[in-house]
Design a protein around this motif. Sequence first.
Motif, PDB file in Angstrom:
ATOM      1  N   ARG A   4       0.842  -1.203   0.000  1.00  0.00           N
ATOM      2  CA  ARG A   4       0.000   0.000   0.000  1.00  0.00           C
ATOM      3  C   ARG A   4       0.877   1.252   0.000  1.00  0.00           C
ATOM      4  N   VAL A   5       0.483   2.223  -0.825  1.00  0.00           N
ATOM      5  CA  VAL A   5       1.212   3.494  -0.873  1.00  0.00           C
ATOM      6  C   VAL A   5       0.318   4.572  -0.265  1.00  0.00           C
ATOM      7  N   LEU A   6       0.856   5.269   0.730  1.00  0.00           N
ATOM      8  CA  LEU A   6       0.138   6.383   1.355  1.00  0.00           C
ATOM      9  C   LEU A   6       0.563   7.667   0.651  1.00  0.00           C
ATOM     10  N   ILE A   7      -0.390   8.537   0.392  1.00  0.00           N
ATOM     11  CA  ILE A   7      -0.067   9.792  -0.297  1.00  0.00           C
ATOM     12  C   ILE A   7      -0.625  10.950   0.529  1.00  0.00           C
ATOM     13  N   ALA A   8       0.255  11.798   1.019  1.00  0.00           N
ATOM     14  CA  ALA A   8      -0.195  12.991   1.750  1.00  0.00           C
ATOM     15  C   ALA A   8      -0.399  14.099   0.739  1.00  0.00           C
ATOM     16  N   GLY A   9      -1.631  14.643   0.665  1.00  0.00           N
ATOM     17  CA  GLY A   9      -1.926  15.728  -0.272  1.00  0.00           C
ATOM     18  C   GLY A   9      -2.810  15.250  -1.410  1.00  0.00           C
ATOM     19  N   ARG A 130      -5.338  15.611   7.838  1.00  0.00           N
ATOM     20  CA  ARG A 130      -4.092  16.381   7.704  1.00  0.00           C
ATOM     21  C   ARG A 130      -2.906  15.579   8.226  1.00  0.00           C
ATOM     22  N   ALA A 131      -1.939  15.316   7.357  1.00  0.00           N
ATOM     23  CA  ALA A 131      -0.720  14.616   7.790  1.00  0.00           C
ATOM     24  C   ALA A 131       0.016  15.492   8.799  1.00  0.00           C
ATOM     25  N   VAL A 132       0.395  14.908   9.926  1.00  0.00           N
ATOM     26  CA  VAL A 132       1.161  15.700  10.901  1.00  0.00           C
ATOM     27  C   VAL A 132       2.548  15.114  11.145  1.00  0.00           C
ATOM     28  N   GLY A 133       2.784  13.903  10.675  1.00  0.00           N
ATOM     29  CA  GLY A 133       4.111  13.348  10.857  1.00  0.00           C
ATOM     30  C   GLY A 133       4.311  12.069  10.068  1.00  0.00           C
ATOM     31  N   ALA A 134       5.570  11.842   9.684  1.00  0.00           N
ATOM     32  CA  ALA A 134       5.931  10.606   8.982  1.00  0.00           C
ATOM     33  C   ALA A 134       6.900   9.848   9.869  1.00  0.00           C
ATOM     34  N   GLU A 135       6.655   8.547  10.062  1.00  0.00           N
ATOM     35  CA  GLU A 135       7.541   7.749  10.917  1.00  0.00           C
ATOM     36  C   GLU A 135       8.009   6.521  10.145  1.00  0.00           C
ATOM     37  N   PRO A 136       9.187   6.646   9.521  1.00  0.00           N
ATOM     38  CA  PRO A 136       9.679   5.509   8.747  1.00  0.00           C
ATOM     39  C   PRO A 136      10.262   4.419   9.646  1.00  0.00           C
ATOM     40  N   ASP A 142       4.895   4.800   8.681  1.00  0.00           N
ATOM     41  CA  ASP A 142       3.614   5.200   9.276  1.00  0.00           C
ATOM     42  C   ASP A 142       3.369   6.679   8.995  1.00  0.00           C
ATOM     43  N   LEU A 143       2.095   6.985   8.724  1.00  0.00           N
ATOM     44  CA  LEU A 143       1.694   8.381   8.580  1.00  0.00           C
ATOM     45  C   LEU A 143       0.738   8.693   9.723  1.00  0.00           C
ATOM     46  N   VAL A 144       1.036   9.747  10.458  1.00  0.00           N
ATOM     47  CA  VAL A 144       0.124  10.173  11.523  1.00  0.00           C
ATOM     48  C   VAL A 144      -0.690  11.325  10.961  1.00  0.00           C
ATOM     49  N   ALA A 145      -2.028  11.219  11.078  1.00  0.00           N
ATOM     50  CA  ALA A 145      -2.906  12.248  10.498  1.00  0.00           C
ATOM     51  C   ALA A 145      -3.951  12.686  11.510  1.00  0.00           C
ATOM     52  N   GLU A 146      -4.261  13.999  11.467  1.00  0.00           N
ATOM     53  CA  GLU A 146      -5.383  14.547  12.252  1.00  0.00           C
ATOM     54  C   GLU A 146      -6.643  14.348  11.437  1.00  0.00           C
ATOM     55  N   THR A 147      -7.612  13.640  12.006  1.00  0.00           N
ATOM     56  CA  THR A 147      -8.871  13.418  11.279  1.00  0.00           C
ATOM     57  C   THR A 147     -10.023  13.908  12.167  1.00  0.00           C
ATOM     58  N   ALA A 148     -11.232  13.858  11.601  1.00  0.00           N
ATOM     59  CA  ALA A 148     -12.402  14.291  12.383  1.00  0.00           C
ATOM     60  C   ALA A 148     -12.568  13.417  13.619  1.00  0.00           C
ATOM     61  N   GLN A 149     -12.044  12.204  13.590  1.00  0.00           N
ATOM     62  CA  GLN A 149     -12.128  11.293  14.747  1.00  0.00           C
ATOM     63  C   GLN A 149     -10.881  11.382  15.623  1.00  0.00           C
ATOM     64  N   GLY A 150     -10.080  12.412  15.432  1.00  0.00           N
ATOM     65  CA  GLY A 150      -8.868  12.559  16.245  1.00  0.00           C
ATOM     66  C   GLY A 150      -7.645  12.069  15.488  1.00  0.00           C
ATOM     67  N   ARG A 155      -0.559   2.772   8.175  1.00  0.00           N
ATOM     68  CA  ARG A 155       0.704   2.121   7.792  1.00  0.00           C
ATOM     69  C   ARG A 155       0.705   1.793   6.300  1.00  0.00           C
ATOM     70  N   GLY A 156       1.821   2.073   5.650  1.00  0.00           N
ATOM     71  CA  GLY A 156       1.961   1.719   4.231  1.00  0.00           C
ATOM     72  C   GLY A 156       3.372   1.226   3.971  1.00  0.00           C
ATOM     73  N   ALA A 157       3.563   0.670   2.773  1.00  0.00           N
ATOM     74  CA  ALA A 157       4.914   0.234   2.401  1.00  0.00           C
ATOM     75  C   ALA A 157       5.754   1.450   1.991  1.00  0.00           C
ATOM     76  N   PHE A 158       5.066   2.497   1.474  1.00  0.00           N
ATOM     77  CA  PHE A 158       5.744   3.733   1.042  1.00  0.00           C
ATOM     78  C   PHE A 158       4.847   4.920   1.389  1.00  0.00           C
ATOM     79  N   LEU A 159       5.486   6.075   1.499  1.00  0.00           N
ATOM     80  CA  LEU A 159       4.735   7.315   1.699  1.00  0.00           C
ATOM     81  C   LEU A 159       5.196   8.329   0.651  1.00  0.00           C
TER      82      LEU A 159
END
Length: 402
Positions: A4-9, A130-136, A142-150, A155-159
């Motif tokens: 899985r590829v995560l894409i911020a933006g 909203r992406a707030v941090g990338a943790e390779p 891992d991508l940490v994101a602020e969502t309506a649920q907090g 987790r993805g293989a790539f960001l």
Amino acid sequence: MSERVLIAGGGPVGMVTALALARRGFPVSVFEAEDRINDAPRASTTHPATLELLDDLGLVGEAMRDGVAARTFQFRDRAKDAIIAEFDHEILRSDTRFPLVVQYEQHKLARLAMKHLREFPGTEVHFSARAVGAEPAAGHVDLVAETAQGQKRFRGAFLVGADGGRSTVRKSMGIEFDGYTWPERFIVLTTRFDFEAQRGYCARTYFSDPEEWANLFKVAGEDGKGLWRVVFPTRPDESDESALADAGVQERLMRFFPKRAPYEVVHRNLYKVHQRVAAAFRKGRVLLAGDAAHINNPIGGLGLNCGIHDAVELAQCLERFCGAAGGPDELDLYDRRRRTINIEFVQSQTIANKKRLEEKDPLVRAKSFDELKATAADPVRHRAFLLRTSLIDSVRRAALIQ
Ligand SMILES: Cc1cc2nc3c(=O)[nH]c(=O)nc-3n(C[C@H](O)[C@H](O)[C@H](O)COP(=O)(O)OP(=O)(O)OC[C@H]3O[C@@H](n4cnc5c(N)ncnc54)[C@H](O)[C@@H]3O)c2cc1C
């Protein structure tokens, strides 16, 4: 592909990257900070080499149907209201399937790519995320994101960081964004006044003027009836408020294109302008694309085009990396090719374009006009000039970088 590829933006580059990956079988998740695709007036000029890529992605038919075809463009001397030179993409007929530019607003491209993306299983688009941090880590990111649920962790293989010039992904990976910011800002004024019918200007016109240059473009607008965008520099000492106020806006338009009645201005926007390139386009399993990786002044319409070229190259590199014979060098190739191309073509051309329009020295100005006239008049030089401006040369150069 199972990775899985995560894409911020979820701007045009994020959506096109997602589509290019999905078409190669990758499951993708897009995270867009806003609750919808941003429709502020920005890019529209889509060059021949980019139209070819959009064709490969199945997007070009709709883009051409809903865009404005611009086979020619002009440089004009504003002070004399005279044509300096006209360039015609038809001369590229043996070089490209698309010997023209299509003026297609970037939010329409992002929407179109998202519409096609939804046809692929395993794709997700998260708005208000909203992406707030990338943790390779080893083997994933891992991508940490602020969502309506907090705050949530994905987790993805790539960001892919396609989160624009202020990219959180780039900052969170500690990648420098080297370059500079121009002292003036660019103001974009959008009007329905038909500059072609009323003044004979074409859909892409660059006005050189030592006092205040301008760029004029036609786009289709939401109703397809046509809108004209005029781009001017502000004075470095001018406040945002006075540049955007009604009086300032009318004065600016009237000075350039006098007419009796005031202009109906349907949109006004002010942009800071930079020339910056990320120190690396790839760090481990995190890759940068589009404005997150490079930004430039918009004269010549190259920034988004280059971002779309990033998107396609990135998808090809990830496909090879994840294939049977893939090695880490496939990801480095993305950095080597796209970073080099941005510096050699996009940064250098946009800086030269800006200098050409704003030049104050009369002798240098006259020399530059003579040069443009001679280039347009000679078929060999005319073609060479357009091969560069249309990014066809950059595609050929990229293929040589191994
Ligand atoms: C006036 C003007 C005219 C231009 N004209 C042209 C042109 O004709 N041709 C051309 O090629 N280029 C042009 N450009 C440049 C072009 O607009 C950009 O290159 C283009 O927007 C880049 O697309 P992008 O998807 O990389 O970034 P963006 O369009 O900035 O999209 C980034 C997206 O990421 C989202 N985002 C931001 N932070 C986060 C986060 N932390 N988490 C999740 N999402 C986030 C944003 O909301 C946005 O939707 C122009 C620019 C300007 C200012």
